[in-house]
Every structure is written in C-alpha cells, then in structure tokens.
Design a protein around this motif. Structure first.
Motif, PDB file in Angstrom:
ATOM      1  N   HIS A  58       0.866  -1.182   0.000  1.00 23.44           N
ATOM      2  CA  HIS A  58       0.000   0.000   0.000  1.00 23.44           C
ATOM      3  C   HIS A  58       0.904   1.235   0.000  1.00 23.44           C
ATOM      4  O   HIS A  58       1.983   1.221   0.605  1.00 23.44           O
ATOM      5  CB  HIS A  58      -0.884  -0.028   1.248  1.00 23.44           C
ATOM      6  CG  HIS A  58      -1.903   1.045   1.286  1.00 23.44           C
ATOM      7  ND1 HIS A  58      -1.616   2.324   1.712  1.00 23.44           N
ATOM      8  CD2 HIS A  58      -3.209   1.042   0.942  1.00 23.44           C
ATOM      9  CE1 HIS A  58      -2.701   3.069   1.632  1.00 23.44           C
ATOM     10  NE2 HIS A  58      -3.690   2.311   1.172  1.00 23.44           N
ATOM     11  N   PRO A  59       0.504   2.331  -0.661  1.00 20.21           N
ATOM     12  CA  PRO A  59       1.360   3.521  -0.734  1.00 20.21           C
ATOM     13  C   PRO A  59       1.763   4.108   0.629  1.00 20.21           C
ATOM     14  O   PRO A  59       2.792   4.749   0.745  1.00 20.21           O
ATOM     15  CB  PRO A  59       0.514   4.533  -1.515  1.00 20.21           C
ATOM     16  CG  PRO A  59      -0.466   3.728  -2.271  1.00 20.21           C
ATOM     17  CD  PRO A  59      -0.706   2.490  -1.469  1.00 20.21           C
ATOM     18  N   CYS A  64       5.880  -4.284   3.853  1.00 19.11           N
ATOM     19  CA  CYS A  64       4.599  -4.851   4.241  1.00 19.11           C
ATOM     20  C   CYS A  64       4.700  -6.356   4.467  1.00 19.11           C
ATOM     21  O   CYS A  64       5.656  -7.000   4.042  1.00 19.11           O
ATOM     22  CB  CYS A  64       3.529  -4.535   3.208  1.00 19.11           C
ATOM     23  SG  CYS A  64       3.902  -5.109   1.538  1.00 19.11           S
ATOM     24  N   ILE A  65       3.680  -6.867   5.123  1.00 18.83           N
ATOM     25  CA  ILE A  65       3.536  -8.292   5.379  1.00 18.83           C
ATOM     26  C   ILE A  65       2.111  -8.658   4.945  1.00 18.83           C
ATOM     27  O   ILE A  65       1.191  -8.683   5.764  1.00 18.83           O
ATOM     28  CB  ILE A  65       3.757  -8.620   6.866  1.00 18.83           C
ATOM     29  CG1 ILE A  65       5.069  -8.031   7.365  1.00 18.83           C
ATOM     30  CG2 ILE A  65       3.708 -10.130   7.099  1.00 18.83           C
ATOM     31  CD1 ILE A  65       5.231  -8.039   8.856  1.00 18.83           C
ATOM     32  N   THR A  75      -3.295  -1.883   6.531  1.00 13.57           N
ATOM     33  CA  THR A  75      -3.171  -2.506   7.850  1.00 13.57           C
ATOM     34  C   THR A  75      -2.129  -3.631   7.838  1.00 13.57           C
ATOM     35  O   THR A  75      -1.998  -4.348   8.822  1.00 13.57           O
ATOM     36  CB  THR A  75      -4.525  -3.072   8.307  1.00 13.57           C
ATOM     37  OG1 THR A  75      -5.012  -3.964   7.295  1.00 13.57           O
ATOM     38  CG2 THR A  75      -5.528  -1.956   8.544  1.00 13.57           C
ATOM     39  N   GLU A  76      -1.402  -3.791   6.732  1.00 10.81           N
ATOM     40  CA  GLU A  76      -0.411  -4.860   6.603  1.00 10.81           C
ATOM     41  C   GLU A  76       1.012  -4.304   6.463  1.00 10.81           C
ATOM     42  O   GLU A  76       1.876  -4.926   5.877  1.00 10.81           O
ATOM     43  CB  GLU A  76      -0.753  -5.739   5.396  1.00 10.81           C
ATOM     44  CG  GLU A  76      -2.097  -6.414   5.510  1.00 10.81           C
ATOM     45  CD  GLU A  76      -2.502  -7.172   4.262  1.00 10.81           C
ATOM     46  OE1 GLU A  76      -3.299  -8.100   4.400  1.00 10.81           O
ATOM     47  OE2 GLU A  76      -2.038  -6.842   3.158  1.00 10.81           O
ATOM     48  N   CYS A  77       1.231  -3.142   7.024  1.00  9.43           N
ATOM     49  CA  CYS A  77       2.523  -2.461   6.886  1.00  9.43           C
ATOM     50  C   CYS A  77       3.512  -2.900   7.968  1.00  9.43           C
ATOM     51  O   CYS A  77       3.128  -3.138   9.105  1.00  9.43           O
ATOM     52  CB  CYS A  77       2.335  -0.952   6.987  1.00  9.43           C
ATOM     53  SG  CYS A  77       1.169  -0.266   5.792  1.00  9.43           S
ATOM     54  N   ARG A  78       4.793  -2.974   7.575  1.00  8.95           N
ATOM     55  CA  ARG A  78       5.848  -3.158   8.579  1.00  8.95           C
ATOM     56  C   ARG A  78       6.009  -1.855   9.357  1.00  8.95           C
ATOM     57  O   ARG A  78       6.078  -1.845  10.564  1.00  8.95           O
ATOM     58  CB  ARG A  78       7.172  -3.505   7.907  1.00  8.95           C
ATOM     59  CG  ARG A  78       7.206  -4.855   7.270  1.00  8.95           C
ATOM     60  CD  ARG A  78       8.578  -5.130   6.665  1.00  8.95           C
ATOM     61  NE  ARG A  78       8.543  -6.240   5.758  1.00  8.95           N
ATOM     62  CZ  ARG A  78       8.679  -7.512   6.131  1.00  8.95           C
ATOM     63  NH1 ARG A  78       8.861  -7.786   7.399  1.00  8.95           N
ATOM     64  NH2 ARG A  78       8.609  -8.478   5.245  1.00  8.95           N
ATOM     65  N   LEU A  79       6.078  -0.747   8.629  1.00  9.75           N
ATOM     66  CA  LEU A  79       6.156   0.599   9.202  1.00  9.75           C
ATOM     67  C   LEU A  79       5.275   1.526   8.373  1.00  9.75           C
ATOM     68  O   LEU A  79       5.057   1.276   7.192  1.00  9.75           O
ATOM     69  CB  LEU A  79       7.594   1.125   9.165  1.00  9.75           C
ATOM     70  CG  LEU A  79       8.621   0.407  10.033  1.00  9.75           C
ATOM     71  CD1 LEU A  79      10.025   0.901   9.698  1.00  9.75           C
ATOM     72  CD2 LEU A  79       8.330   0.625  11.497  1.00  9.75           C
ATOM     73  N   CYS A  80       4.823   2.597   8.982  1.00  7.08           N
ATOM     74  CA  CYS A  80       4.004   3.579   8.266  1.00  7.08           C
ATOM     75  C   CYS A  80       4.901   4.702   7.745  1.00  7.08           C
ATOM     76  O   CYS A  80       5.855   5.109   8.414  1.00  7.08           O
ATOM     77  CB  CYS A  80       2.949   4.166   9.188  1.00  7.08           C
ATOM     78  SG  CYS A  80       1.725   2.966   9.746  1.00  7.08           S
ATOM     79  N   ARG A  81       4.585   5.209   6.550  1.00  8.37           N
ATOM     80  CA  ARG A  81       5.340   6.322   5.980  1.00  8.37           C
ATOM     81  C   ARG A  81       5.017   7.637   6.696  1.00  8.37           C
ATOM     82  O   ARG A  81       5.879   8.495   6.825  1.00  8.37           O
ATOM     83  CB  ARG A  81       5.031   6.461   4.496  1.00  8.37           C
ATOM     84  CG  ARG A  81       5.581   5.343   3.655  1.00  8.37           C
ATOM     85  CD  ARG A  81       5.490   5.702   2.168  1.00  8.37           C
ATOM     86  NE  ARG A  81       5.897   4.581   1.354  1.00  8.37           N
ATOM     87  CZ  ARG A  81       7.162   4.265   1.078  1.00  8.37           C
ATOM     88  NH1 ARG A  81       8.124   5.004   1.569  1.00  8.37           N
ATOM     89  NH2 ARG A  81       7.449   3.230   0.331  1.00  8.37           N
ATOM     90  N   HIS A  82       3.761   7.808   7.116  1.00 11.02           N
ATOM     91  CA  HIS A  82       3.351   9.076   7.717  1.00 11.02           C
ATOM     92  C   HIS A  82       2.790   8.889   9.126  1.00 11.02           C
ATOM     93  O   HIS A  82       3.495   9.065  10.092  1.00 11.02           O
ATOM     94  CB  HIS A  82       2.336   9.791   6.812  1.00 11.02           C
ATOM     95  CG  HIS A  82       2.884  10.118   5.465  1.00 11.02           C
ATOM     96  ND1 HIS A  82       2.610   9.380   4.346  1.00 11.02           N
ATOM     97  CD2 HIS A  82       3.737  11.085   5.071  1.00 11.02           C
ATOM     98  CE1 HIS A  82       3.259   9.886   3.309  1.00 11.02           C
ATOM     99  NE2 HIS A  82       3.956  10.932   3.726  1.00 11.02           N
ATOM    100  N   PHE A  83       1.509   8.553   9.244  1.00 11.20           N
ATOM    101  CA  PHE A  83       0.843   8.445  10.542  1.00 11.20           C
ATOM    102  C   PHE A  83       0.194   7.080  10.711  1.00 11.20           C
ATOM    103  O   PHE A  83      -0.102   6.403   9.730  1.00 11.20           O
ATOM    104  CB  PHE A  83      -0.235   9.535  10.695  1.00 11.20           C
ATOM    105  CG  PHE A  83       0.325  10.921  10.644  1.00 11.20           C
ATOM    106  CD1 PHE A  83       0.966  11.465  11.745  1.00 11.20           C
ATOM    107  CD2 PHE A  83       0.218  11.684   9.499  1.00 11.20           C
ATOM    108  CE1 PHE A  83       1.484  12.740  11.704  1.00 11.20           C
ATOM    109  CE2 PHE A  83       0.733  12.962   9.442  1.00 11.20           C
ATOM    110  CZ  PHE A  83       1.370  13.492  10.549  1.00 11.20           C
TER     111      PHE A  83
END
Length: 155
Positions: A58-59, A64-65, A75-83
């Motif tokens: 996802h952008p 992601c996982i 909701t499948e991110c390793r880390l978020c780019r923003h918030f």
C-alpha cells in the motif's frame, strides 16, 4: 545480501539469506536457456522498481507483510510512511494524515484525540470534546476521561 555482477559476459545476480557470520560461497551459477541477461520476473507479491524486485505494498506502507497474495492493505505495513492509528481490533492502520478529531502525537507518527479520550465499557477508546460530567472525570494525565467512582450506589 544481493550481489550484482554487472561485468561481461554474464551479468549475474547472487542472493544469500541467513549466512550469519560466515562468508558466502557461490557453488553454482547458470544461464537459463532463453533468458536474456539482466531480464527477470518478480514474483511473490513483488514488483520491478529500479531494476530490483521490491514488495508491492500500500502507498502508506514502508515495507509490508501481506496476509494473502496480492493484498495491499494499509493494515499490513511493517512501518508507516506518515501516521498510524490503532484500530479497535488491535491492528494498526497507516494513513497520510490523522483523521478528523485527531492530531499527531508528540512522537510525530501516531494519531491521538485532539481534545480528550474516553474508554468505553467495551474497551474501545473514542475521542470526545469534553468529559461527560455525570459519569466521568478528568484523569491525572489531563487528556483522558475516567469513570467516576460511585461509593453510594444502591445495591
């Protein structure tokens, strides 16, 4: 580790996973019939970007996982780019900006209530503009509404 051999004649890529402290030893390298040098196909939820296979996320994700092949949920991110915000089911959702009624926390990456938060009876947190005076009072942290203790409640 990825090693790119850009020299002629082969132009090979070597991949190694989990070699730890030991040196990597290449035991075999082959040219696959019909394959052009440098041409490869990305599989397993990856896409070609700058000559490398990278996760197709996802952008709002920084890695992601995916829970299923081809899934690109925020909701499948390793880390978020923003918030990020914590969802009622315990998952984390990544987003470009905090939703209405919320603001960035002091850490600059999570979203919290703009005014006050209240913990509902079912264990979920919601944002409110003021604490309900009949049932709640301001907690010591100054941002949470806690249920009033009623010592004289009828039995």
């Amino acid at each position: 580790m990825v090693y790119n051999d850009n020299g002629k004649p082969l132009g090979i890529r070597f991949y190694s996973f989990g070699s730890g402290e030991e040196d990597v030893e290449i035991m075999d390298a082959r040219i696959i019939e019909g394959g052009a040098a440098g041409q490869m196909e990305c599989t397993g939820g990856t896409v070609m970007k700058d000559g490398m296979c990278v996760e197709d996320c996802h952008p709002e994700c920084n890695g992601c996982i995916p829970k299923s092949p081809g899934s690109k949920l925020d909701t499948e991110c390793r880390l978020c780019r923003h918030f990020s915000i914590r969802l009622e089911n315990g998952n984390t959702r990544c987003m470009a900006e905090c939703p209405p009624g919320q603001k960035a926390a002091a850490n600059g990456v999570t979203c919290i209530c703009e005014d006050f938060s209240i913990l509902d009876d079912d264990g979920h947190t919601r944002c409110v503009s003021t604490c309900p005076v009949t049932t709640h009072q301001m907690a010591a942290d100054g941002v949470t509404c806690e249920r009033k203790c009623n010592l004289y409640a009828p039995v």
